[in-house]
Design a protein around this motif. Structure first.
Motif: not given
Length: 142
Positions: A32-36, A77-78, A80-92, A94-98
């Motif tokens: 957790i610490t290493l991931l920040g 890497g999911t 609030k900006e990625i809705p449930r049921g979506n595989h991460g491609d919402i056409g904008r 992606k702010k979050r990184k896994a």
């Protein structure tokens, strides 16, 4: 003779399992610490060891730890900006990184407890078989 060699198989397994559980909590907190992933500190404080379930001989052991579900979302890497049921491609963009949650150190520790239990129980079983094949032992102890 080392301290480990002085302990019988049961005591060695009990000591190793309890140390393993403590090590896993350390690894989770370190990750957790290493991931920040520290905002409020709730995730960092969340890993807890659940009671060790073991038969009286520590041949069968159940270990588990708990942590907030939020840690899994960090791994994927999911958010609030990625809705449930979506595989991460919402056409904008992606702010979050896994942030990979399950570290190599964690995996290596799980493999190490597997090796330890195999070796320890194997040595104990050699003694059982040797006694079963020893005519004098069978004659005077049964």
């Amino acid at each position: 003779m080392s301290e480990t060699e002085k302990l019988d198989g049961y005591e060695q397994r009990e000591k190793f399992v309890n140390a393993f559980n403590d090590t896993m909590l350390h690894i989770w907190r370190e990750q957790i610490t290493l991931l920040g992933v520290i905002d409020s500190g709730r995730l960092l404080a969340s890993p807890k060891a659940l009671p060790v379930r073991a038969d009286g001989r520590f041949i069968e052991v159940g270990l588990s730890q708990t942590f907030l579900e939020y840690g899994l979302w960090q791994d994927f890497g999911t958010g609030k900006e990625i809705p449930r049921g979506n595989h991460g491609d919402i056409g904008r963009e992606k702010k979050r990184k896994a942030k990979k949650w399950f570290s190599r150190k964690y995996y290596a520790s799980v493999m190490r407890i597997n090796e330890f239990m195999s070796e320890n129980l194997g040595e104990e079983m050699v003694g059982v078989v040797a006694k079963a094949l020893d005519d004098n032992y069978r004659r005077y102890n049964h």
